[in-house]
Design an enzyme around this catalytic site. Structure first.
Site, PDB file in Angstrom:
ATOM      1  N   LYS A 292       0.846  -1.183   0.000  1.00 16.01           N
ATOM      2  CA  LYS A 292       0.000   0.000   0.000  1.00 16.01           C
ATOM      3  C   LYS A 292       0.887   1.241   0.000  1.00 16.01           C
ATOM      4  O   LYS A 292       1.937   1.267   0.660  1.00 16.01           O
ATOM      5  CB  LYS A 292      -0.899  -0.034   1.244  1.00 16.01           C
ATOM      6  CG  LYS A 292      -2.011   1.007   1.276  1.00 16.01           C
ATOM      7  CD  LYS A 292      -2.903   0.749   2.484  1.00 16.01           C
ATOM      8  CE  LYS A 292      -4.097   1.695   2.540  1.00 16.01           C
ATOM      9  NZ  LYS A 292      -4.995   1.369   3.671  1.00 16.01           N
TER      10      LYS A 292
ATOM     11  N   SER B 245      -9.550   1.215   2.487  1.00 12.31           N
ATOM     12  CA  SER B 245      -8.725   2.017   1.608  1.00 12.31           C
ATOM     13  C   SER B 245      -7.638   1.235   0.878  1.00 12.31           C
ATOM     14  O   SER B 245      -6.987   1.776  -0.017  1.00 12.31           O
ATOM     15  CB  SER B 245      -8.059   3.133   2.437  1.00 12.31           C
ATOM     16  OG  SER B 245      -7.235   2.584   3.465  1.00 12.31           O
TER      17      SER B 245
ATOM     18  N   SER C 215     -10.127  -1.157   6.520  1.00  7.72           N
ATOM     19  CA  SER C 215      -9.460  -0.932   5.248  1.00  7.72           C
ATOM     20  C   SER C 215      -8.675  -2.108   4.699  1.00  7.72           C
ATOM     21  O   SER C 215      -8.240  -2.065   3.551  1.00  7.72           O
ATOM     22  CB  SER C 215      -8.548   0.291   5.340  1.00  7.72           C
ATOM     23  OG  SER C 215      -9.304   1.470   5.446  1.00  7.72           O
TER      24      SER C 215
END
Length: 457
Positions: free
Chosen positions: A74, A153, A177
């Site tokens: 990420k 996310s 997330s």
């Protein structure tokens, strides 16, 4: 679409000479280039690293346990020699080239993992939808013709696994997330206990809730990454073996009267009930008990969120200076924290601590080791329904409703796919108390096996 082996299968193939690291990484990089909205950066130097690993293996040299396994990261984790943008444009001119890896990245590098790219994400990790107006919107793996939300996310990372680019990715979870994009893409995602994995070198959203977490094709892959990322793998040691519990010894508690079971999409309700039936057929005991503290967690997340004012404190100056460079949705959410007073912040922290204590007590009273409920109340909504829509806040809160409870009662959780092939993706969530991560992995491994047997009939 390529479907790669799991982490352990890939390592076995390397050891048996059935796969070469360079070929695996070359295929992963080619797939990454073809992907749409999944990456912010692709790291082609991983190919040279893979070739060196192949030469070392051929020469009989000792290699670290994860040598040659490609993963994505990420975009909020520091990688030595790269900028960390956290999915933003606003940091492009000010983010430094990082001198060192984030702690969890360093542990993975030391174990031999190869980083093939920085995965796209909701800007600053502040959305459960997974949209990003700066770097494109990855689509969830299901119903590509319509184009549906990937979940956020950790959106790009989840899609990189679901598309078969890599066997695993590293995300972060503040209100769901890791688990939401896992549920929306039919893979496994874990929210570890807060503090289990180091946040040093990870761009923050909520200093009191952020938790780095793994996403993979199976529970074992997440278990391996968790072990490595927390620094538990010593030099020269083999990877640990996951030991799932016997289904007949499992007792899961369903909070049947809670808000987390309300207003479910028909597809979610049907898949979840079918999955409970598969578990009971396998010998798992499913209890039903009220846990009113979960409703308190939902209410606090919706109306008195902690991350809102923590994010505003971190971003206020930059929003004043260059707020037009932010995703408008993210900027508005953060700006909601402007009006939260110091006394209100204190009360929210106190309320969150009280919720954690209440939930722990209610779980003890119900003799509940692990809770089971849907990861999200909905299937992935079409992207067209939320882009530039006044309903974005409502849809975002609904997507995160169930998963956020675990962050508010300070527990750990895993999302497992529980739908049948070809149907809308649905996640089944197992949630345990603070620090119960090892037991959760053992239980999740057994539940995963039972769900797979149920699918096979």
């Amino acid at each position: 679409m390529r479907t790669p082996p799991t982490i352990r299968q890939l390592l076995d193939a390397f050891a048996a000479g059935e796969a070469r690291c360079e070929a695996v990484v070359a295929e992963a990089l080619a797939a990454a280039e073809r992907s749409d909205g999944v990456f912010i950066r692709i790291d082609f130097d991983a190919l040279d690293q893979a070739a060196r690993i192949d030469r070392a293996r051929a020469a009989g040299e000792a290699l670290p346990a994860l040598a040659g396994v490609p993963v994505t990261l990420k975009d909020l984790f520091n990688v030595q020699g790269q900028q960390t943008l956290a999915g933003s444009k606003a940091l492009k001119e000010e983010a430094p080239v990082e001198p060192a890896d984030a702690v969890v990245v360093g542990h993975l590098r030391g174990a031999g993992a190869l980083f093939i790219g920085r995965a796209n994400m909701s800007e600053f990790a502040f959305s459960g939808m997974g949209l990003n107006p700066h770097y494109g919107n990855p689509k969830c793996i299901w119903d590509r013709a319509t184009g549906r939300l990937p979940g956020g996310s950790s959106s790009g990372g989840a899609v990189s696994v679901a598309e078969g680019i890599v066997p695993a990715t590293i995300g972060s979870d503040t209100a769901g997330s890791c688990r939401v994009p896992a549920a929306f893409n039919g893979i496994v995602g874990v929210k570890p206990t807060y503090g289990r994995l180091s946040l040093r070198g990870a761009y923050p959203l909520s200093k009191t809730s952020d938790a780095p977490g793994p996403l993979a094709h199976d529970v074992d892959g997440c278990f391996i990454l968790d072990h490595v990322m927390r620094g538990a793998l010593k030099h020269g040691e083999a990877l640990p073996k996951l030991a799932p519990r016997a289904p007949s010894k499992l007792r899961l508690t369903l909070p049947a009267e809670s808000a987390v079971m309300e207003a479910l999409d028909a597809e979610v309700a049907a898949a979840f009930e079918r999955a409970l039936g598969w578990l009971e057929d396998a010998g798992v005991c499913i209890d039903r008990a009220p846990l009113p503290a979960l409703d308190g967690c939902v209410d606090m997340f919706k109306h008195r969120a902690v991350a809102v004012f923590e994010a505003w404190q971190d971003h206020a100056e930059r929003i004043r200076r260059c707020g037009d460079e932010y995703d408008p949705f993210v900027r508005q959410r953060m700006s909601n924290g402007r009006s939260v007073s110091a006394e209100q912040r204190r009360r929210r922290y106190q309320e969150k601590a009280e919720l954690a204590a209440s939930c722990a007590q209610q779980m003890r009273d119900a003799r509940a080791e692990v809770l089971v409920y849907p990861t999200t109340p909905c299937i992935p909504p079409p992207i067209a329904e939320v882009e530039n829509s006044a309903r974005m806040p409502e849809i975002n809160l609904r997507i995160l409703r169930n998963a956020s409870t675990v962050n508010y009662f300070d527990g750990c959780a895993v999302s497992l796919p529980c739908h049948t092939p070809g149907q809308a993706p649905v996640g089944l969530m197992l949630a345990a108390g603070h620090g119960d991560d090892e037991a959760l992995y053992e239980i999740a491994g057994a539940v995963e096996d039972a769900l797979e047997r149920g699918r096979m009939g």
